[in-house]
Design a protein around this motif. Structure first.
Motif, PDB file in Angstrom:
ATOM      1  N   ILE A 177      27.763  -2.448 -29.872  1.00  0.00           N
ATOM      2  CA  ILE A 177      27.005  -3.571 -29.334  1.00  0.00           C
ATOM      3  C   ILE A 177      26.759  -4.594 -30.436  1.00  0.00           C
ATOM      4  N   LYS A 178      26.484  -5.810 -30.011  1.00  0.00           N
ATOM      5  CA  LYS A 178      26.046  -6.830 -30.956  1.00  0.00           C
ATOM      6  C   LYS A 178      24.539  -6.686 -31.097  1.00  0.00           C
ATOM      7  N   LEU A 179      24.091  -6.432 -32.303  1.00  0.00           N
ATOM      8  CA  LEU A 179      22.669  -6.179 -32.514  1.00  0.00           C
ATOM      9  C   LEU A 179      21.833  -7.415 -32.232  1.00  0.00           C
ATOM     10  N   TRP A 180      20.674  -7.193 -31.645  1.00  0.00           N
ATOM     11  CA  TRP A 180      19.718  -8.267 -31.419  1.00  0.00           C
ATOM     12  C   TRP A 180      18.647  -8.225 -32.501  1.00  0.00           C
ATOM     13  N   GLN A 181      17.945  -9.302 -32.668  1.00  0.00           N
ATOM     14  CA  GLN A 181      16.865  -9.362 -33.650  1.00  0.00           C
ATOM     15  C   GLN A 181      15.688  -8.528 -33.163  1.00  0.00           C
ATOM     16  N   ARG A 182      15.263  -7.591 -33.972  1.00  0.00           N
ATOM     17  CA  ARG A 182      14.110  -6.779 -33.587  1.00  0.00           C
ATOM     18  C   ARG A 182      12.819  -7.454 -34.033  1.00  0.00           C
ATOM     19  N   ASP A 183      11.803  -7.353 -33.196  1.00  0.00           N
ATOM     20  CA  ASP A 183      10.499  -7.919 -33.518  1.00  0.00           C
ATOM     21  C   ASP A 183       9.443  -6.812 -33.433  1.00  0.00           C
TER      22      ASP A 183
END
Length: 208
Positions: free
Chosen positions: A127-133
């Protein structure tokens, strides 16, 4: 929702795997994303883990996904029970650590079943990683690594405890697949309803 269907949900970081908040903390709940209260979670993720969460109103499907296999039935149940995680750990992974994880490690609640584990480059993740918050903690002097780890049971916080046991603290944990169902291209906080076909029902053992 029919008995031969389920929901695939990309659970965000900080969301509890339940509809009601009874923990007196600031974590969000599933009710902020899913309104169908007839479904139940089949295999929880803790609030600080992300990724694939399966929900269903069919008890047979829930049991098929969540019931740990016996040692005797382990081989034939591997496909049904498998859960694959993308695990970002602190440190450089050694061959010895990979062998430990694969053969099973001894935790306080018993030895884990043999697992499948490979070291992967971030660019090769499925997967393309998303920005974690919030973002993970980073220390410039210590590198991080990614593992694809498949387990076949569901001890509490198992993956985090396994990697910590071999000296690889977990920084980020994303569940990619459960029982043959994958996260795919679901965005964070998105879900899709899936009607099971004959092959999927057969794989889960819920035919008849």
């Amino acid at each position: 929702m029919t008995s031969s269907s389920l929901i695939l949900f990309n659970k965000p970081y900080g969301v509890q795997s339940q509809f009601r908040d009874d923990s007196n903390n600031d974590h969000a709940t599933l009710s902020e994303y899913i309104t169908d209260k007839s479904v139940r979670v089949a295999g929880r993720l803790d609030a600080t883990s992300e990724g694939l969460l399966i929900l269903t109103s069919d008890g047979r499907i829930n049991k098929a996904i969540t019931q740990p296999p016996s040692i005797k039935g382990f081989a034939q149940n591997k496909q049904k029970q498998g859960k694959t995680y993308l695990v970002q750990v602190e440190g450089t992974v050694t061959t010895a650590q990979l062998k430990q994880l694969a053969s099973g490690v001894i935790l306080k609640d018993g030895k884990t079943l043999p697992a499948s584990v490979v070291l992967v480059d971030e660019a090769d993740l499925p997967i393309k990683l998303w920005q974690r918050d919030p973002p993970i903690r980073e220390r410039k002097s210590i590198p991080t690594s990614w593992l694809m780890l498949t387990i076949y049971e569901g001890k509490n916080r198992q993956v985090r405890r396994m990697t910590a046991h071999v000296g690889l603290p977990c920084l980020r944990l994303i569940r990619w697949s459960v029982a043959g169902f994958e996260l795919g291209e679901l965005g964070v906080g998105e879900f899709v309803r899936v009607t099971l076909n004959h092959e999927q029902c057969l794989r889960l053992g819920v035919i008849g």
